[in-house]
Scaffold this motif. Sequence first.
Motif, PDB file in Angstrom:
ATOM      1  N   LYS A  56      43.747 -29.495  26.214  1.00 18.19           N
ATOM      2  CA  LYS A  56      43.128 -29.274  27.531  1.00 18.19           C
ATOM      3  C   LYS A  56      44.110 -28.688  28.536  1.00 18.19           C
ATOM      4  N   ILE A  62      36.399 -24.865  27.567  1.00 18.21           N
ATOM      5  CA  ILE A  62      35.669 -25.891  26.824  1.00 18.21           C
ATOM      6  C   ILE A  62      34.377 -25.332  26.234  1.00 18.21           C
ATOM      7  N   GLN A  66      33.302 -25.420  22.296  1.00 19.93           N
ATOM      8  CA  GLN A  66      32.040 -25.989  21.815  1.00 19.93           C
ATOM      9  C   GLN A  66      31.258 -24.973  20.989  1.00 19.93           C
TER      10      GLN A  66
END
Length: 87
Positions: A56, A62, A66
């Motif tokens: 992160k 993100i 995904q």
Amino acid sequence: MKIPRVVFDTKVVIFAALVGQGLPAKLIALVATGRVSLYLSEPTIQEYVTVLARSKSADIDIARVQRLVGLLNRKATHVTPRLGGLG
């Protein structure tokens, strides 16, 4: 022609998620287009997710992560590892 079967090292997936270009991204594209057949186990998927979650601090997108994990999960042939090696 027989479709090559592959297993990606976590580094390939991480680099593809972080950079989105170069050889790792091209390898992911081969899976996406069905030119290679990716083989995954649940522990391998969990390793991808765990390592990506730890990344992160690297300004990781993100949503891209995904999508990437979702794509790999959908396109892969899922296998169950055998304990005790290849015997």
